[in-house]
Design a protein around this motif. Structure first.
Motif, PDB file in Angstrom:
ATOM      1  N   TYR A 185      43.869  35.705  30.122  1.00 32.74           N
ATOM      2  CA  TYR A 185      43.791  36.334  31.431  1.00 32.74           C
ATOM      3  C   TYR A 185      45.122  36.091  32.132  1.00 32.74           C
ATOM      4  CZ  TYR A 185      38.851  36.479  30.304  1.00 32.74           C
ATOM      5  OH  TYR A 185      37.657  36.723  29.664  1.00 32.74           O
ATOM      6  N   TYR A 186      45.879  37.148  32.310  1.00 34.51           N
ATOM      7  CA  TYR A 186      47.255  36.967  32.763  1.00 34.51           C
ATOM      8  C   TYR A 186      47.616  37.905  33.898  1.00 34.51           C
ATOM      9  CZ  TYR A 186      47.899  41.010  29.671  1.00 34.51           C
ATOM     10  OH  TYR A 186      47.796  42.235  29.073  1.00 34.51           O
ATOM     11  N   GLY A 187      48.638  37.502  34.650  1.00 34.59           N
ATOM     12  CA  GLY A 187      49.138  38.294  35.765  1.00 34.59           C
ATOM     13  C   GLY A 187      50.603  37.974  35.983  1.00 34.59           C
TER      14      GLY A 187
ATOM     15  N   PHE B 291      46.722  32.460  33.727  1.00 34.85           N
ATOM     16  CA  PHE B 291      46.144  31.618  34.765  1.00 34.85           C
ATOM     17  C   PHE B 291      45.099  30.736  34.091  1.00 34.85           C
ATOM     18  CE2 PHE B 291      47.858  35.284  36.985  1.00 34.85           C
ATOM     19  CZ  PHE B 291      48.580  34.679  37.997  1.00 34.85           C
TER      20      PHE B 291
ATOM     21  N   THR C  95      46.927  41.113  40.347  1.00 36.51           N
ATOM     22  CA  THR C  95      46.111  41.801  39.350  1.00 36.51           C
ATOM     23  C   THR C  95      46.017  40.953  38.088  1.00 36.51           C
ATOM     24  OG1 THR C  95      46.802  43.956  40.196  1.00 36.51           O
ATOM     25  CG2 THR C  95      45.858  43.894  37.978  1.00 36.51           C
ATOM     26  N   ILE C  96      44.807  40.617  37.689  1.00 35.66           N
ATOM     27  CA  ILE C  96      44.576  39.817  36.489  1.00 35.66           C
ATOM     28  C   ILE C  96      44.163  40.758  35.365  1.00 35.66           C
ATOM     29  CG2 ILE C  96      43.316  37.905  35.457  1.00 35.66           C
ATOM     30  CD1 ILE C  96      45.052  37.079  37.799  1.00 35.66           C
ATOM     31  N   LYS C  97      44.863  40.691  34.254  1.00 33.25           N
ATOM     32  CA  LYS C  97      44.559  41.520  33.095  1.00 33.25           C
ATOM     33  C   LYS C  97      43.905  40.660  32.018  1.00 33.25           C
ATOM     34  CE  LYS C  97      48.377  44.715  33.977  1.00 33.25           C
ATOM     35  NZ  LYS C  97      49.596  45.357  33.433  1.00 33.25           N
ATOM     36  N   ASP C  98      43.079  41.316  31.218  1.00 36.60           N
ATOM     37  CA  ASP C  98      42.321  40.620  30.184  1.00 36.60           C
ATOM     38  C   ASP C  98      42.751  41.121  28.808  1.00 36.60           C
ATOM     39  OD1 ASP C  98      40.450  39.494  28.494  1.00 36.60           O
ATOM     40  OD2 ASP C  98      38.816  40.796  29.133  1.00 36.60           O
TER      41      ASP C  98
END
Length: 278
Positions: free
Chosen positions: A136-138, A153, A127-130
């Protein structure tokens, strides 16, 4: 040209009528003001009608909110997961699940093996969060047993790094709960490398040393012997890192950009047959 002259005439009539009303209130009789108002309304009416009859088709466009799009995606994903889990108890239906449900969008329909993996509880998704359209992180894990880290990422670099225990300038507990830090003494698969690591980003630099350990993506994709960096000083990133939502960075760039001849995480994953190439 004729239509253009009509529009100009209407605009002039509107302007003159408004001028008469606003600038000659004392000298203009009630009757004159009524005629002026009538002229303004007539001009506006004909102007609107002309716009509607200009042969163009006008469509009202409304922007969908981010919340609505996310909710629709989650609904579709939950439906696919439920179908896959049902197929776990009814193997005969797994083909139907594989052909009708997609967790990866219509452009990339899932294979039978991918849907079977979901049915067996293996997610194969990160799951990539903004955060503010800037980060943009996971989540990934390092070591055995795995230690969890939130990473950006980054397509502009190719190395993976996380902060180590006793890292300087690596966050504070009272800001977003601090940073997760890697303790290699608790990992049974850790191998020391010791080569110096120093990378410069547009926002600053970080320093540390290379290590080797297992890296886990999506809970079940375990990349063996991944070379990564344990950062000992992240002061170069300043408050952007301190206040940021991430612990480290995982580079998604080309192998040629990687420092220390470290193979990228995805290159290792493909070489080990853990993910499909392309």
């Amino acid at each position: 040209q004729h239509d253009g002259n009509k529009k100009v005439t209407r605009k002039v009539a509107i302007i003159l009528s408004l001028y008469l009303i606003t600038n000659n209130k004392e000298q203009t009789s009630t009757t004159t003001m009524k005629y002026s108002l009538f002229a303004v309304l007539s001009a506006l009416s004909s102007f609107t009608t002309a716009q509607e009859d200009d042969g163009l088709i006008r469509m009202k466009v409304m922007k969908r909110s981010n919340h609505e799009m996310v909710a629709q995606h989650l609904e579709r994903e939950n439906k696919a997961l439920l179908m896959a889990l049902d197929a776990k108890n009814n193997p005969a239906d797994i083909t139907l699940v594989a052909s009708s449900a997609s967790l990866r969008g219509a452009a990339q329909q899932p294979s039978f093996e991918e849907q079977l993996a979901v049915a067996q509880g293996r997610s194969e998704s990160v799951t990539i969060k903004d955060y503010s359209n800037a980060q943009y992180y996971g989540v990934l894990e390092v070591g055995s047993p795995p230690q969890e880290f939130t990473v950006i990422f980054d397509t502009g670099s190719s190395n993976l790094w996380v902060p180590q225990i006793n890292c300087k300038n690596c966050g504070y507990w009272f800001m977003n709960g601090g940073k997760h830090k890697f303790d290699h003494s608790k990992s049974t698969t850790y191998v020391v490398d010791g080569t110096d690591f120093h990378i410069q980003y547009g926002s600053g630099d970080v320093k540390g040393s290379f290590s080797v350990d297992d890296v886990t993506l999506a809970q079940d994709i375990v990349i063996k012997g991944q070379k990564f960096a344990e950062v000992s000083d992240a002061g170069g990133l300043g408050m952007g890192y301190t206040l940021g939502k991430f612990d480290g960075i995982m580079g998604l760039g080309f192998e040629g950009l990687s420092l220390g001849n470290a193979e990228t995480v995805f290159k290792n994953a493909m070489d080990q047959g853990l993910v499909n190439e392309g």
